[in-house]
Design an enzyme around this catalytic site. Sequence first.
Site, PDB file in Angstrom:
ATOM      1  N   ILE A  31       1.092  -1.442   0.426  1.00  0.00           N
ATOM      2  CA  ILE A  31      -0.350  -0.300   0.125  1.00  0.00           C
ATOM      3  C   ILE A  31       0.479   1.705  -0.176  1.00  0.00           C
ATOM      4  CG2 ILE A  31      -0.364   0.255   2.199  1.00  0.00           C
ATOM      5  CD1 ILE A  31      -3.402   1.016   1.748  1.00  0.00           C
ATOM      6  N   HIS A 100       6.085 -11.620   5.593  1.00  0.00           N
ATOM      7  CA  HIS A 100       5.942 -11.874   4.556  1.00  0.00           C
ATOM      8  C   HIS A 100       6.919 -11.131   3.697  1.00  0.00           C
ATOM      9  CE1 HIS A 100       5.423  -8.231   7.475  1.00  0.00           C
ATOM     10  NE2 HIS A 100       6.216  -7.218   6.490  1.00  0.00           N
TER      11      HIS A 100
HETATM   12  P1  5GP Z   1       6.884  -4.664   7.633  1.00  0.00           P
HETATM   13  O1  5GP Z   1       7.520  -3.071   8.081  1.00  0.00           O
HETATM   14  O2  5GP Z   1       5.841  -5.264   8.099  1.00  0.00           O
HETATM   15  O3  5GP Z   1       8.550  -5.257   6.875  1.00  0.00           O
HETATM   16  O4  5GP Z   1       6.085  -4.832   6.542  1.00  0.00           O
HETATM   17  C1  5GP Z   1       4.730  -3.699   6.047  1.00  0.00           C
HETATM   18  C2  5GP Z   1       4.473  -3.532   4.884  1.00  0.00           C
HETATM   19  O5  5GP Z   1       2.655  -4.099   5.282  1.00  0.00           O
HETATM   20  C3  5GP Z   1       4.649  -2.674   5.230  1.00  0.00           C
HETATM   21  O6  5GP Z   1       5.563  -2.557   3.763  1.00  0.00           O
HETATM   22  C4  5GP Z   1       3.297  -1.512   5.098  1.00  0.00           C
HETATM   23  O7  5GP Z   1       3.449  -0.834   3.529  1.00  0.00           O
HETATM   24  C5  5GP Z   1       2.192  -2.529   3.721  1.00  0.00           C
HETATM   25  N1  5GP Z   1       1.142  -2.311   4.751  1.00  0.00           N
HETATM   26  C6  5GP Z   1       0.705  -1.785   5.943  1.00  0.00           C
HETATM   27  N2  5GP Z   1      -0.679  -2.088   5.874  1.00  0.00           N
HETATM   28  C7  5GP Z   1      -1.263  -2.752   4.494  1.00  0.00           C
HETATM   29  C8  5GP Z   1      -2.865  -3.164   3.916  1.00  0.00           C
HETATM   30  O8  5GP Z   1      -3.171  -2.324   4.091  1.00  0.00           O
HETATM   31  N3  5GP Z   1      -2.490  -3.942   2.669  1.00  0.00           N
HETATM   32  C9  5GP Z   1      -1.575  -3.473   1.793  1.00  0.00           C
HETATM   33  N4  5GP Z   1      -1.433  -3.717   0.445  1.00  0.00           N
HETATM   34  N5  5GP Z   1      -0.211  -3.486   2.444  1.00  0.00           N
HETATM   35  C10 5GP Z   1      -0.235  -2.672   3.315  1.00  0.00           C
END
Ligand code: 5GP
Length: 114
Positions: A31, A100
């Site tokens: 997103i 992820h």
């Molecule tokens: P992390 O910081 O946990 O490694 O990555 C989480 C990722 O999920 C971030 O890059 C963030 O932009 C993405 N993200 C968070 N909420 C959402 C959402 O509701 N939809 C999508 N498509 N991505 C999300």
Amino acid sequence: MNACLFCKISAKKIPAKIIYEDSEAVAFEDINPQAPVHVLIIPKKHISTTLDITEEDNPLIGHLFRIAGKIAEERGVARRGFRLVMNTNPESGQSVYHIHLHLLGGRQMHWPPG
Ligand code: 5GP
Ligand code: ZN
């Protein structure tokens, strides 16, 4: 009731731009993209962090990497180069506690990462 954001995306309870899906995994556009290509590849199975991956998950984790490679090919970044990242716990920046694989590509990456 599962409150996990990525479980909800995988169950289609929250919308996302899903670009790939099979019985084990889903891939969708981040997103808040940090590169021209920024796709998240997740298992449908809820696993909170890389530390919670068990031996029985070994094929599943390999599957995520193979999906990432296919998407990189499709997006034209495979030969140019791309980065795969799986953050773990707060100091890495992990914000969603459902593993992820970030696929980042389409621009020059820097090392060391910030
Ligand atoms: P992390 O910081 O946990 O490694 O990555 C989480 C990722 O999920 C971030 O890059 C963030 O932009 C993405 N993200 C968070 N909420 C959402 C959402 O509701 N939809 C999508 N498509 N991505 C999300
Ligand atoms: Zn989950």
